[in-house]
Design an enzyme around this catalytic site. Sequence first.
Site, PDB file in Angstrom:
ATOM      1  N   THR A 127       0.925  -1.206   0.123  1.00 59.46           N
ATOM      2  CA  THR A 127      -0.016  -0.027   0.107  1.00 59.46           C
ATOM      3  C   THR A 127       0.955   1.215   0.009  1.00 59.46           C
ATOM      4  O   THR A 127       1.842   1.268   0.315  1.00 59.46           O
ATOM      5  CB  THR A 127      -0.849  -0.038   1.267  1.00 59.46           C
ATOM      6  OG1 THR A 127      -1.340   1.322   1.512  1.00 59.46           O
ATOM      7  CG2 THR A 127      -0.233  -0.116   2.419  1.00 59.46           C
ATOM      8  N   ASP A 128       0.351   2.523  -0.510  1.00 52.91           N
ATOM      9  CA  ASP A 128       1.042   3.729  -0.553  1.00 52.91           C
ATOM     10  C   ASP A 128       1.234   4.109   1.099  1.00 52.91           C
ATOM     11  O   ASP A 128       2.212   4.803   1.286  1.00 52.91           O
ATOM     12  CB  ASP A 128       0.166   4.874  -1.084  1.00 52.91           C
ATOM     13  CG  ASP A 128      -1.130   4.951  -0.502  1.00 52.91           C
ATOM     14  OD1 ASP A 128      -1.652   4.395   0.454  1.00 52.91           O
ATOM     15  OD2 ASP A 128      -1.853   6.001  -0.853  1.00 52.91           O
ATOM     16  N   GLU A 129       0.498   3.548   2.022  1.00 54.51           N
ATOM     17  CA  GLU A 129       0.473   3.963   3.500  1.00 54.51           C
ATOM     18  C   GLU A 129       2.139   3.499   3.918  1.00 54.51           C
ATOM     19  O   GLU A 129       2.479   3.969   4.883  1.00 54.51           O
ATOM     20  CB  GLU A 129      -0.356   3.334   4.247  1.00 54.51           C
ATOM     21  CG  GLU A 129      -1.767   3.812   3.969  1.00 54.51           C
ATOM     22  CD  GLU A 129      -2.577   3.867   5.004  1.00 54.51           C
ATOM     23  OE1 GLU A 129      -2.360   3.761   6.320  1.00 54.51           O
ATOM     24  OE2 GLU A 129      -3.877   3.995   4.944  1.00 54.51           O
ATOM     25  N   TYR A 154      -1.612  -0.529  11.508  1.00 55.22           N
ATOM     26  CA  TYR A 154      -1.887  -1.085  10.011  1.00 55.22           C
ATOM     27  C   TYR A 154      -0.857  -0.990   9.123  1.00 55.22           C
ATOM     28  O   TYR A 154      -0.198  -1.948   8.427  1.00 55.22           O
ATOM     29  CB  TYR A 154      -2.952  -0.593   9.354  1.00 55.22           C
ATOM     30  CG  TYR A 154      -3.304  -0.713   7.834  1.00 55.22           C
ATOM     31  CD1 TYR A 154      -3.554  -1.941   7.412  1.00 55.22           C
ATOM     32  CD2 TYR A 154      -3.071   0.382   6.978  1.00 55.22           C
ATOM     33  CE1 TYR A 154      -3.701  -2.379   6.229  1.00 55.22           C
ATOM     34  CE2 TYR A 154      -3.129   0.082   5.450  1.00 55.22           C
ATOM     35  CZ  TYR A 154      -3.452  -1.044   5.239  1.00 55.22           C
ATOM     36  OH  TYR A 154      -3.561  -1.476   3.766  1.00 55.22           O
ATOM     37  N   LYS A 158       2.004  -3.643   7.379  1.00 53.45           N
ATOM     38  CA  LYS A 158       1.941  -3.780   5.959  1.00 53.45           C
ATOM     39  C   LYS A 158       3.487  -3.645   5.286  1.00 53.45           C
ATOM     40  O   LYS A 158       3.930  -4.098   4.556  1.00 53.45           O
ATOM     41  CB  LYS A 158       0.968  -2.694   5.267  1.00 53.45           C
ATOM     42  CG  LYS A 158      -0.255  -3.158   5.251  1.00 53.45           C
ATOM     43  CD  LYS A 158      -0.782  -4.398   4.562  1.00 53.45           C
ATOM     44  CE  LYS A 158      -0.891  -4.341   3.161  1.00 53.45           C
ATOM     45  NZ  LYS A 158      -1.399  -5.546   2.755  1.00 53.45           N
TER      46      LYS A 158
HETATM   47  P1  NAD Z   1     -10.788  -5.786   2.709  1.00 58.10           P
HETATM   48  O1  NAD Z   1     -10.916  -5.657   4.215  1.00 58.10           O
HETATM   49  O2  NAD Z   1     -12.280  -5.435   2.055  1.00 58.10           O
HETATM   50  O3  NAD Z   1     -10.864  -7.365   2.584  1.00 58.10           O
HETATM   51  C1  NAD Z   1      -9.679  -8.285   3.201  1.00 58.10           C
HETATM   52  C2  NAD Z   1     -10.038  -9.590   2.983  1.00 58.10           C
HETATM   53  O4  NAD Z   1      -9.049 -10.406   3.689  1.00 58.10           O
HETATM   54  C3  NAD Z   1     -11.412 -10.083   3.452  1.00 58.10           C
HETATM   55  O5  NAD Z   1     -12.408 -10.821   2.750  1.00 58.10           O
HETATM   56  C4  NAD Z   1     -10.930 -11.012   4.714  1.00 58.10           C
HETATM   57  O6  NAD Z   1     -11.910 -11.963   5.149  1.00 58.10           O
HETATM   58  C5  NAD Z   1      -9.624 -11.465   4.353  1.00 58.10           C
HETATM   59  N1  NAD Z   1      -8.954 -11.802   5.354  1.00 58.10           N
HETATM   60  C6  NAD Z   1      -8.671 -11.191   6.606  1.00 58.10           C
HETATM   61  N2  NAD Z   1      -7.754 -11.886   7.336  1.00 58.10           N
HETATM   62  C7  NAD Z   1      -7.434 -12.878   6.718  1.00 58.10           C
HETATM   63  C8  NAD Z   1      -6.612 -14.195   7.226  1.00 58.10           C
HETATM   64  N3  NAD Z   1      -5.995 -14.228   8.307  1.00 58.10           N
HETATM   65  N4  NAD Z   1      -6.758 -15.249   6.225  1.00 58.10           N
HETATM   66  C9  NAD Z   1      -7.546 -15.140   5.081  1.00 58.10           C
HETATM   67  N5  NAD Z   1      -8.360 -14.120   4.758  1.00 58.10           N
HETATM   68  C10 NAD Z   1      -8.106 -13.014   5.450  1.00 58.10           C
HETATM   69  O7  NAD Z   1      -9.429  -5.232   2.062  1.00 58.10           O
HETATM   70  P2  NAD Z   1      -9.415  -4.392   0.655  1.00 58.10           P
HETATM   71  O8  NAD Z   1      -9.444  -3.116   0.907  1.00 58.10           O
HETATM   72  O9  NAD Z   1      -9.875  -5.400  -0.542  1.00 58.10           O
HETATM   73  O10 NAD Z   1      -7.816  -4.574   0.482  1.00 58.10           O
HETATM   74  C11 NAD Z   1      -7.096  -5.717  -0.205  1.00 58.10           C
HETATM   75  C12 NAD Z   1      -5.513  -5.686   0.322  1.00 58.10           C
HETATM   76  O11 NAD Z   1      -5.305  -4.544  -0.518  1.00 58.10           O
HETATM   77  C13 NAD Z   1      -5.222  -5.426   1.495  1.00 58.10           C
HETATM   78  O12 NAD Z   1      -3.868  -6.068   1.364  1.00 58.10           O
HETATM   79  C14 NAD Z   1      -4.837  -4.240   1.527  1.00 58.10           C
HETATM   80  O13 NAD Z   1      -3.798  -3.943   2.538  1.00 58.10           O
HETATM   81  C15 NAD Z   1      -4.411  -3.514   0.398  1.00 58.10           C
HETATM   82  N6  NAD Z   1      -4.935  -2.119  -0.080  1.00 58.10           N
HETATM   83  C16 NAD Z   1      -5.991  -1.732   0.209  1.00 58.10           C
HETATM   84  C17 NAD Z   1      -6.417  -0.657  -0.479  1.00 58.10           C
HETATM   85  C18 NAD Z   1      -7.697   0.102  -0.353  1.00 58.10           C
HETATM   86  O14 NAD Z   1      -7.927   1.396  -0.466  1.00 58.10           O
HETATM   87  N7  NAD Z   1      -8.576  -0.722  -0.121  1.00 58.10           N
HETATM   88  C19 NAD Z   1      -5.308   0.317  -1.097  1.00 58.10           C
HETATM   89  C20 NAD Z   1      -3.810  -0.156  -1.208  1.00 58.10           C
HETATM   90  C21 NAD Z   1      -3.801  -1.335  -0.757  1.00 58.10           C
HETATM   91  O1  TDX Z   2     -15.374   8.290   8.923  1.00 59.13           O
HETATM   92  C1  TDX Z   2     -14.187   8.783   8.338  1.00 59.13           C
HETATM   93  N1  TDX Z   2     -13.861  10.086   8.054  1.00 59.13           N
HETATM   94  C2  TDX Z   2     -12.782  10.596   7.864  1.00 59.13           C
HETATM   95  O2  TDX Z   2     -12.621  11.796   7.515  1.00 59.13           O
HETATM   96  C3  TDX Z   2     -13.201   7.798   7.732  1.00 59.13           C
HETATM   97  C4  TDX Z   2     -13.480   6.259   7.946  1.00 59.13           C
HETATM   98  C5  TDX Z   2     -12.122   8.348   7.225  1.00 59.13           C
HETATM   99  N2  TDX Z   2     -11.894   9.659   7.240  1.00 59.13           N
HETATM  100  C6  TDX Z   2     -10.473  10.175   6.562  1.00 59.13           C
HETATM  101  C7  TDX Z   2      -9.318   9.223   7.117  1.00 59.13           C
HETATM  102  C8  TDX Z   2      -8.370   9.232   5.788  1.00 59.13           C
HETATM  103  O3  TDX Z   2      -7.807  10.523   5.707  1.00 59.13           O
HETATM  104  O4  TDX Z   2     -10.850   9.767   5.112  1.00 59.13           O
HETATM  105  C9  TDX Z   2      -9.480   9.159   4.564  1.00 59.13           C
HETATM  106  C10 TDX Z   2      -9.741   7.992   4.051  1.00 59.13           C
HETATM  107  O5  TDX Z   2      -9.648   7.007   5.364  1.00 59.13           O
HETATM  108  P1  TDX Z   2      -9.997   5.250   5.026  1.00 59.13           P
HETATM  109  O6  TDX Z   2     -11.110   4.987   4.106  1.00 59.13           O
HETATM  110  O7  TDX Z   2     -10.260   4.928   6.449  1.00 59.13           O
HETATM  111  O8  TDX Z   2      -8.563   4.854   4.390  1.00 59.13           O
HETATM  112  P2  TDX Z   2      -6.961   5.155   4.731  1.00 59.13           P
HETATM  113  O9  TDX Z   2      -6.900   5.384   6.032  1.00 59.13           O
HETATM  114  O10 TDX Z   2      -6.763   6.340   3.801  1.00 59.13           O
HETATM  115  O11 TDX Z   2      -6.619   3.943   4.297  1.00 59.13           O
HETATM  116  C11 TDX Z   2      -6.993   3.498   2.976  1.00 59.13           C
HETATM  117  O12 TDX Z   2      -6.010   3.487   1.867  1.00 59.13           O
HETATM  118  C12 TDX Z   2      -4.921   2.808   2.236  1.00 59.13           C
HETATM  119  C13 TDX Z   2      -7.315   1.691   3.115  1.00 59.13           C
HETATM  120  O13 TDX Z   2      -8.159   1.610   4.394  1.00 59.13           O
HETATM  121  C14 TDX Z   2      -5.971   0.977   3.345  1.00 59.13           C
HETATM  122  O14 TDX Z   2      -6.310  -0.515   3.460  1.00 59.13           O
HETATM  123  C15 TDX Z   2      -5.246   1.384   2.249  1.00 59.13           C
HETATM  124  O15 TDX Z   2      -3.802   0.552   2.551  1.00 59.13           O
END
Ligand code: NAD
Ligand code: TDX
Length: 345
Positions: A127-129, A154, A158
Amino acid sequence: MGERALVTGGAGFIGSNLIAYLLRERPDWDVVCFDKLTYAGNLANLRLAEGNPRFTFVRGDVASSENVHALFAEHSFTFVFHLAAETHVDRSIQDAAPFVRTNLVGTAVLLEAARAAGVARFVHMSTDEVYGSIPAGSDESFDESSPLRPRNPYSATKAGADLLCQSYVTTFEMPVTIARPTNNYGSYQFPEKFLPLMITNLIEGRPIPIYGSGENLRDWLYVEDTCRALLMMAEKAEPGAIYNVAADELIPNIELARRVLSLMGQGPEMLRHVKDRPGHDFCYRLNAQRIREELGFTPSVGLDEGLSRVVAWYRENESWWREIKTGEYVKYFGRQYPEIAGGSQ
Ligand code: NAD
Ligand code: TDX
């Protein structure tokens, strides 16, 4: 000959979109979803794959050697897409333990199994984080050689997983490729995350919680663009390569909220400034030149188009998110897949 791909975390947001994408774009591939079905996993996310003879669901925990061993004993994979993770920053601040277990231990267990099996390509979803935060007023951006400076539990787990993957490249010459995408949005995103939280709250007549000033910046990448980048990385990247994936759509949270309000025909009275997230990262800005030049990837869905699509999706799929918000969606657990791989929880 067709390939077999494993998608861990495939019942989550990006994983379920990736499975639908792979089944559609690679009609000769078999796809196996391996997912523990935590609160974030939902079998309803896999309705596009359900019934497809090229799709298999295996319930299991990436951090369980027993479950992962059973998976690799049963299937031979060409590609592994490792997405399983605990993903919500706010939850990691409440309790880091499941993040350490799944994101760190789980990645270690999966790497070891994939190495022993000799998979052709392991795509790790980072992730970018992991780069940490860019302060207000700076126009700095991160490229793939920038140091990893995660600032919340988190992103720390990662970053650890990312480094474990890199260690398997140097130590074992394992063909791992790492993706570091920006904030994704799209269909099937769990409504604890900012964008679906805003949309579903507004439909319910509830306000949008804005953490702190709302000036924090995020770059919003449409989920299908991420899926395309992941497939390109599996098929075209050099082993060991790391790629930032960005949308170039960086905007303050408050501005994103205003755009959602406008799309949904609602006014600024629906905004509520609430207590800030502790250690709230100000900005992630990525330089994504490498994936553009080496793999020819550019995002295809801009934020205006993507937001319209996603608002429409949440409007059309109210029963999906209402079941989550009420907790009713647990009815899917154990409905069709009661067994966990290897036999124990
Ligand atoms: P999500 O939370 O929607 O889904 C995560 C999935 O992983 C779920 O289906 C959950 O049941 C499964 N899981 C959790 N623990 C597990 C375990 N121990 N064994 C097997 N399965 C397990 O997540 P997402 O937003 O789809 O993110 C997917 C991936 O992308 C993650 O690795 C996250 O760090 C990365 N990522 C997400 C974002 C974003 O904006 N959502 C951005 C950058 C990277
Ligand atoms: O209720 C809210 N109000 C608010 O202002 C929530 C839930 C979030 N926020 C802000 C926090 C962040 O600056 O919005 C931004 C986005 O928040 P999230 O959706 O929680 O995402 P973020 O913390 O940026 O992380 C996401 O991007 C990187 C994903 O959840 C991660 O899994 C991914 O790696």
